[in-house]
Design a protein around this motif. Sequence first.
Motif, short mmCIF file in Angstrom:
data_model
loop_
_atom_site.label_atom_id
_atom_site.label_comp_id
_atom_site.label_asym_id
_atom_site.label_seq_id
_atom_site.Cartn_x
_atom_site.Cartn_y
_atom_site.Cartn_z
N GLU A 15 0.82 -1.20 0.00
CA GLU A 15 0.00 0.00 0.00
C GLU A 15 0.86 1.26 0.00
O GLU A 15 0.39 2.35 -0.30
CB GLU A 15 -0.97 0.01 1.19
CG GLU A 15 -0.32 0.20 2.55
CD GLU A 15 0.30 -1.05 3.15
OE1 GLU A 15 0.93 -0.94 4.22
OE2 GLU A 15 0.16 -2.14 2.57
N ARG A 16 2.14 1.12 0.30
CA ARG A 16 3.07 2.25 0.28
C ARG A 16 3.52 2.62 -1.13
O ARG A 16 4.10 3.68 -1.33
CB ARG A 16 4.29 1.93 1.13
CG ARG A 16 3.98 1.88 2.61
CD ARG A 16 5.19 1.43 3.41
NE ARG A 16 4.96 1.67 4.82
CZ ARG A 16 5.35 2.76 5.46
NH1 ARG A 16 6.01 3.70 4.85
NH2 ARG A 16 5.08 2.90 6.75
N ILE A 17 3.27 1.75 -2.09
CA ILE A 17 3.66 2.01 -3.48
C ILE A 17 2.47 2.64 -4.19
O ILE A 17 1.39 2.06 -4.24
CB ILE A 17 4.11 0.73 -4.19
CG1 ILE A 17 5.23 0.02 -3.42
CG2 ILE A 17 4.54 1.03 -5.63
CD1 ILE A 17 6.47 0.86 -3.18
N VAL A 46 7.19 5.75 -3.88
CA VAL A 46 6.97 5.50 -2.47
C VAL A 46 6.04 6.57 -1.90
O VAL A 46 6.35 7.76 -1.97
CB VAL A 46 8.30 5.50 -1.70
CG1 VAL A 46 8.08 5.38 -0.21
CG2 VAL A 46 9.21 4.40 -2.20
N ARG A 47 4.90 6.16 -1.39
CA ARG A 47 3.94 7.00 -0.68
C ARG A 47 3.65 8.33 -1.35
O ARG A 47 3.51 9.36 -0.69
CB ARG A 47 4.41 7.24 0.75
CG ARG A 47 4.41 6.00 1.61
CD ARG A 47 4.79 6.26 3.05
NE ARG A 47 6.21 6.52 3.20
CZ ARG A 47 6.71 7.60 3.78
NH1 ARG A 47 5.92 8.53 4.27
NH2 ARG A 47 8.01 7.75 3.88
N LYS A 95 11.87 2.39 6.96
CA LYS A 95 12.25 0.98 6.73
C LYS A 95 11.16 0.25 5.94
O LYS A 95 11.45 -0.52 5.03
CB LYS A 95 12.48 0.29 8.07
CG LYS A 95 12.85 -1.17 7.94
CD LYS A 95 13.04 -1.81 9.31
CE LYS A 95 13.29 -3.30 9.14
NZ LYS A 95 13.40 -3.97 10.44
N GLU A 96 9.91 0.52 6.25
CA GLU A 96 8.79 -0.12 5.57
C GLU A 96 8.74 0.24 4.08
O GLU A 96 8.27 -0.54 3.26
CB GLU A 96 7.47 0.23 6.25
CG GLU A 96 7.32 -0.38 7.63
CD GLU A 96 8.06 0.39 8.74
OE1 GLU A 96 8.60 1.49 8.46
OE2 GLU A 96 8.10 -0.11 9.86
N LEU A 148 11.05 -3.68 -2.32
CA LEU A 148 11.50 -5.06 -2.60
C LEU A 148 10.31 -5.96 -2.91
O LEU A 148 10.36 -6.77 -3.84
CB LEU A 148 12.30 -5.61 -1.43
CG LEU A 148 13.67 -4.97 -1.22
CD1 LEU A 148 14.26 -5.42 0.11
CD2 LEU A 148 14.60 -5.33 -2.37
N ASN A 149 9.24 -5.82 -2.14
CA ASN A 149 8.05 -6.64 -2.38
C ASN A 149 7.39 -6.30 -3.71
O ASN A 149 6.85 -7.18 -4.39
CB ASN A 149 7.05 -6.50 -1.23
CG ASN A 149 7.47 -7.29 -0.03
OD1 ASN A 149 8.02 -8.38 -0.14
ND2 ASN A 149 7.24 -6.74 1.14
N TYR A 150 7.43 -5.03 -4.10
CA TYR A 150 6.87 -4.63 -5.39
C TYR A 150 7.67 -5.25 -6.53
O TYR A 150 7.10 -5.77 -7.49
CB TYR A 150 6.84 -3.10 -5.51
CG TYR A 150 6.17 -2.62 -6.76
CD1 TYR A 150 4.78 -2.65 -6.87
CD2 TYR A 150 6.90 -2.16 -7.84
CE1 TYR A 150 4.14 -2.22 -8.03
CE2 TYR A 150 6.27 -1.73 -9.00
CZ TYR A 150 4.90 -1.76 -9.09
OH TYR A 150 4.28 -1.35 -10.23
N ALA A 151 8.99 -5.23 -6.41
CA ALA A 151 9.84 -5.85 -7.43
C ALA A 151 9.56 -7.35 -7.51
O ALA A 151 9.45 -7.92 -8.61
CB ALA A 151 11.31 -5.60 -7.11
#
Length: 75
Positions: free
Chosen positions: A5-7, A20-21, A52-53, A59-62
């Motif tokens: 949700e931050r992307i 990012v956000r 950090k999140e 990384l999770n988006y990639a």
Amino acid sequence: MNHLERITINPEICHGKPCVRGMRWPVEVVLDLLSSDMTKDEILEDHPELEKEDLIACLNYAKLLLSGKSIQELA
């Protein structure tokens, strides 16, 4: 939690690249920093607007893109 949700993607920010956000921090730039010799702590110290999140989210988006899935499939 994978923090995706931050992307955000907004055509008005960084030509619609995933960021990012809603900030002008494209995921690809954060990934470049993570792949450099800098540690996560060094990145966060040099760029206090990042959290950090946010690094984890990039990384999770990639990983998501490499899996062939989309954010919409996870909703």
